[in-house]
Design a protein around this motif. Structure first.
Motif, PDB file in Angstrom:
ATOM      1  N   LEU A  18      12.261   0.349   5.630  1.00 33.89           N
ATOM      2  CA  LEU A  18      12.558  -0.941   5.004  1.00 33.89           C
ATOM      3  C   LEU A  18      13.190  -0.668   3.653  1.00 33.89           C
ATOM      4  O   LEU A  18      12.935   0.371   3.019  1.00 33.89           O
ATOM      5  N   ARG A  19      13.992  -1.625   3.183  1.00 28.69           N
ATOM      6  CA  ARG A  19      14.570  -1.530   1.847  1.00 28.69           C
ATOM      7  C   ARG A  19      14.194  -2.783   1.072  1.00 28.69           C
ATOM      8  O   ARG A  19      14.588  -3.889   1.456  1.00 28.69           O
ATOM      9  N   ILE A  50       0.834   2.392  -8.540  1.00 29.75           N
ATOM     10  CA  ILE A  50       2.259   2.555  -8.790  1.00 29.75           C
ATOM     11  C   ILE A  50       2.866   3.344  -7.644  1.00 29.75           C
ATOM     12  O   ILE A  50       2.325   4.376  -7.215  1.00 29.75           O
ATOM     13  N   VAL A  51       3.970   2.852  -7.139  1.00 28.33           N
ATOM     14  CA  VAL A  51       4.679   3.503  -6.045  1.00 28.33           C
ATOM     15  C   VAL A  51       5.805   4.362  -6.602  1.00 28.33           C
ATOM     16  O   VAL A  51       5.943   5.541  -6.268  1.00 28.33           O
ATOM     17  N   ALA A  52       6.616   3.732  -7.449  1.00 23.23           N
ATOM     18  CA  ALA A  52       7.757   4.428  -8.035  1.00 23.23           C
ATOM     19  C   ALA A  52       8.215   3.638  -9.247  1.00 23.23           C
ATOM     20  O   ALA A  52       7.903   2.453  -9.386  1.00 23.23           O
ATOM     21  N   ALA A  53       8.939   4.302 -10.125  1.00 25.88           N
ATOM     22  CA  ALA A  53       9.507   3.641 -11.289  1.00 25.88           C
ATOM     23  C   ALA A  53      10.769   4.378 -11.690  1.00 25.88           C
ATOM     24  O   ALA A  53      10.960   5.558 -11.338  1.00 25.88           O
ATOM     25  N   ILE A  54      11.615   3.689 -12.426  1.00 22.27           N
ATOM     26  CA  ILE A  54      12.868   4.318 -12.822  1.00 22.27           C
ATOM     27  C   ILE A  54      13.315   3.803 -14.176  1.00 22.27           C
ATOM     28  O   ILE A  54      13.323   2.601 -14.444  1.00 22.27           O
ATOM     29  N   GLY A  55      13.638   4.769 -15.045  1.00 16.88           N
ATOM     30  CA  GLY A  55      14.314   4.457 -16.294  1.00 16.88           C
ATOM     31  C   GLY A  55      15.669   5.100 -16.170  1.00 16.88           C
ATOM     32  O   GLY A  55      16.512   4.655 -15.401  1.00 16.88           O
ATOM     33  N   LYS A  56      15.853   6.233 -16.856  1.00 18.64           N
ATOM     34  CA  LYS A  56      17.046   7.042 -16.639  1.00 18.64           C
ATOM     35  C   LYS A  56      16.839   7.980 -15.448  1.00 18.64           C
ATOM     36  O   LYS A  56      17.797   8.411 -14.802  1.00 18.64           O
ATOM     37  N   VAL A  64       4.016   8.837  -1.857  1.00 18.98           N
ATOM     38  CA  VAL A  64       5.318   8.418  -1.313  1.00 18.98           C
ATOM     39  C   VAL A  64       6.428   9.426  -1.561  1.00 18.98           C
ATOM     40  O   VAL A  64       7.560   9.231  -1.104  1.00 18.98           O
ATOM     41  N   LYS A  65       6.120  10.513  -2.255  1.00 18.93           N
ATOM     42  CA  LYS A  65       7.146  11.518  -2.541  1.00 18.93           C
ATOM     43  C   LYS A  65       7.748  12.051  -1.250  1.00 18.93           C
ATOM     44  O   LYS A  65       7.040  12.361  -0.304  1.00 18.93           O
ATOM     45  N   GLY A  66       9.064  12.113  -1.223  1.00 19.85           N
ATOM     46  CA  GLY A  66       9.757  12.615  -0.040  1.00 19.85           C
ATOM     47  C   GLY A  66      10.039  11.556   1.009  1.00 19.85           C
ATOM     48  O   GLY A  66      10.787  11.810   1.956  1.00 19.85           O
ATOM     49  N   ARG A  67       9.442  10.366   0.850  1.00 22.11           N
ATOM     50  CA  ARG A  67       9.647   9.294   1.829  1.00 22.11           C
ATOM     51  C   ARG A  67      10.337   8.079   1.213  1.00 22.11           C
ATOM     52  O   ARG A  67      11.105   7.396   1.887  1.00 22.11           O
ATOM     53  N   PHE A  68      10.036   7.787  -0.043  1.00 21.24           N
ATOM     54  CA  PHE A  68      10.597   6.612  -0.708  1.00 21.24           C
ATOM     55  C   PHE A  68      11.614   7.046  -1.757  1.00 21.24           C
ATOM     56  O   PHE A  68      11.481   8.111  -2.377  1.00 21.24           O
ATOM     57  N   THR A  69      12.607   6.196  -1.978  1.00 19.95           N
ATOM     58  CA  THR A  69      13.606   6.440  -3.011  1.00 19.95           C
ATOM     59  C   THR A  69      13.816   5.165  -3.812  1.00 19.95           C
ATOM     60  O   THR A  69      14.095   4.101  -3.233  1.00 19.95           O
ATOM     61  N   ASN A  84      11.224   5.080   3.813  1.00 23.31           N
ATOM     62  CA  ASN A  84      11.434   5.723   5.114  1.00 23.31           C
ATOM     63  C   ASN A  84      10.129   6.323   5.620  1.00 23.31           C
ATOM     64  O   ASN A  84       9.191   6.555   4.852  1.00 23.31           O
ATOM     65  N   ASN A  85      10.096   6.584   6.924  1.00 24.83           N
ATOM     66  CA  ASN A  85       8.924   7.204   7.538  1.00 24.83           C
ATOM     67  C   ASN A  85       7.640   6.467   7.139  1.00 24.83           C
ATOM     68  O   ASN A  85       6.659   7.078   6.709  1.00 24.83           O
TER      69      ASN A  85
END
Length: 128
Positions: A18-19, A50-56, A64-69, A84-85
């Protein structure tokens, strides 16, 4: 006013993808760290993970490492989470959140109390 609107959730089988998208308005998007949190069934608000976060650069939770982006498009004021997966344990309500950048050098916050704007959430259900 500040609005974060998630979309893209749904029902998927184990191993599927899913996206999620989160469209942001009412704040200066590039000046914020964007995060995805999730709240599993039966868990309280204070137990959001927390699943993921992004600054720079991106940050990922261990599960979720290796499966989510995670990615962001500053021109569109949108942050994405490609999943994914997928596994049944990924079933949760996924929330988009924003945390203001307060200095040139920073560490991505992983605690939800550092995020001061939240979306309403989108349900992700992974069937086994």
């Amino acid at each position: 006013q500040v609005q974060l609107v998630e979309s893209g959730g749904g029902l998927v089988q184990t191993g599927g993808s899913l996206r999620l998208s989160c469209k942001v308005s009412g704040l200066i998007f590039p000046s914020y760290i964007m995060g995805w949190f999730r709240q599993a069934p039966g868990k309280e608000h204070e137990e959001r993970e927390i699943v993921a976060a992004i600054g720079k650069t991106p940050f990922y939770g261990d599960s979720v490492k290796g499966r989510f982006t995670i990615s962001r498009d500053n021109a569109k004021n949108t942050v994405y989470l490609q999943m994914n997966n997928l596994r049944p344990e990924d079933t949760a309500v996924y929330f988009c959140a924003a945390s203001p950048v307060r200095s040139i050098i920073y560490t991505i916050p992983t605690s939800e109390d550092k995020y001061n704007a939240w979306g309403q959430g989108t349900q992700v259900t992974v069937s086994s």
